[in-house]
Design a protein around this motif. Structure first.
Motif, PDB file in Angstrom:
ATOM      1  N   ILE A 186      -7.581   9.333   4.809  1.00 11.61           N
ATOM      2  CA  ILE A 186      -7.591   8.671   3.861  1.00 11.61           C
ATOM      3  C   ILE A 186      -7.990   9.427   2.683  1.00 11.61           C
ATOM      4  O   ILE A 186      -7.503   9.191   1.300  1.00 11.61           O
ATOM      5  N   GLU A 218      -8.821   7.040   8.541  1.00 13.04           N
ATOM      6  CA  GLU A 218      -8.547   5.423   8.691  1.00 13.04           C
ATOM      7  C   GLU A 218      -9.336   5.099   9.835  1.00 13.04           C
ATOM      8  O   GLU A 218      -9.809   3.827   9.328  1.00 13.04           O
ATOM      9  N   ARG A 219      -9.614   5.784  10.774  1.00 10.22           N
ATOM     10  CA  ARG A 219     -10.574   5.188  11.857  1.00 10.22           C
ATOM     11  C   ARG A 219     -12.045   5.050  11.372  1.00 10.22           C
ATOM     12  O   ARG A 219     -12.636   3.960  11.626  1.00 10.22           O
ATOM     13  N   ARG A 245     -11.991   1.976   9.078  1.00 13.35           N
ATOM     14  CA  ARG A 245     -11.875   0.593   9.687  1.00 13.35           C
ATOM     15  C   ARG A 245     -13.096   0.452  10.192  1.00 13.35           C
ATOM     16  O   ARG A 245     -13.753  -0.907  10.419  1.00 13.35           O
ATOM     17  N   THR A 287      -6.054   3.194  -1.796  1.00 14.88           N
ATOM     18  CA  THR A 287      -5.633   3.154  -0.259  1.00 14.88           C
ATOM     19  C   THR A 287      -7.060   2.816   0.575  1.00 14.88           C
ATOM     20  O   THR A 287      -6.681   1.878   1.433  1.00 14.88           O
ATOM     21  N   GLU A 322      -7.331  -0.961   0.320  1.00 14.95           N
ATOM     22  CA  GLU A 322      -6.455  -1.884   1.163  1.00 14.95           C
ATOM     23  C   GLU A 322      -6.808  -1.974   2.849  1.00 14.95           C
ATOM     24  O   GLU A 322      -6.556  -2.829   3.159  1.00 14.95           O
ATOM     25  N   TYR A 323      -7.944  -1.274   2.999  1.00 13.09           N
ATOM     26  CA  TYR A 323      -8.591  -1.549   4.385  1.00 13.09           C
ATOM     27  C   TYR A 323      -9.708  -2.630   3.988  1.00 13.09           C
ATOM     28  O   TYR A 323     -10.291  -3.055   5.337  1.00 13.09           O
ATOM     29  N   GLY A 336      -7.200  -6.960   2.294  1.00 14.09           N
ATOM     30  CA  GLY A 336      -6.294  -6.033   1.795  1.00 14.09           C
ATOM     31  C   GLY A 336      -5.186  -5.999   2.889  1.00 14.09           C
ATOM     32  O   GLY A 336      -5.288  -6.574   3.829  1.00 14.09           O
ATOM     33  N   ARG A 337      -4.188  -5.143   2.295  1.00 10.28           N
ATOM     34  CA  ARG A 337      -2.763  -5.249   3.027  1.00 10.28           C
ATOM     35  C   ARG A 337      -2.943  -4.729   4.606  1.00 10.28           C
ATOM     36  O   ARG A 337      -2.343  -4.826   5.453  1.00 10.28           O
ATOM     37  N   CYS A 338      -3.909  -3.607   4.577  1.00 11.30           N
ATOM     38  CA  CYS A 338      -4.114  -2.835   5.743  1.00 11.30           C
ATOM     39  C   CYS A 338      -5.306  -3.431   6.704  1.00 11.30           C
ATOM     40  O   CYS A 338      -5.891  -2.849   7.828  1.00 11.30           O
ATOM     41  N   SER A 339      -6.115  -4.639   6.335  1.00  5.42           N
ATOM     42  CA  SER A 339      -7.239  -5.050   6.807  1.00  5.42           C
ATOM     43  C   SER A 339      -7.287  -5.639   8.072  1.00  5.42           C
ATOM     44  O   SER A 339      -6.178  -6.331   8.568  1.00  5.42           O
ATOM     45  N   SER A 340      -8.219  -5.261   9.167  1.00  5.27           N
ATOM     46  CA  SER A 340      -8.104  -5.621  10.488  1.00  5.27           C
ATOM     47  C   SER A 340      -8.967  -6.703  10.486  1.00  5.27           C
ATOM     48  O   SER A 340      -9.092  -7.336  11.683  1.00  5.27           O
TER      49      SER A 340
END
Length: 94
Positions: A3, A11-12, A15, A44, A47-48, A52-56
């Motif tokens: 990221i 990214e890990r 998250r 970017t 977004e997590y 956000g779009r990539c939210s878990s």
């Protein structure tokens, strides 16, 4: 996937930070150092975050139902079919 290339933040890691409670870009900056150098990764990283779009992170809704107490070992019949079409027998244990 990286990221933040400047600080080698993956990214890990982002998250994991969000799962641990980070909710703002400031939280990510404090915990990981993301977007503290050139700032190109700020959008970017956001977004997590929750929403956000990539939210878990998901909203948790209760699916609990009120159930009338039944005698121990009683069998409760229902006319509602299961999703697979087979009849459902509910057994209530006290």
């Amino acid at each position: 996937m990286y990221i933040c290339v400047c600080n080698a933040i993956t990214e890990r890691q982002v998250r994991a930070s969000v799962d641990a409670g980070a909710t703002t870009l400031s939280d990510l900056q404090f915990e990981l150092g993301v977007a503290t150098c050139c700032g190109c990764c700020a959008a970017t990283a956001q977004e997590y975050l929750p929403g956000g779009r990539c939210s878990s992170v998901c909203n948790v809704n209760s699916v609990a139902m009120d159930v009338a107490p039944a005698a121990a070992g009683a069998v409760v019949e229902t006319d509602a079919p299961a999703a697979n079409g087979f009849p459902v027998r509910l057994v209530a244990a006290a």
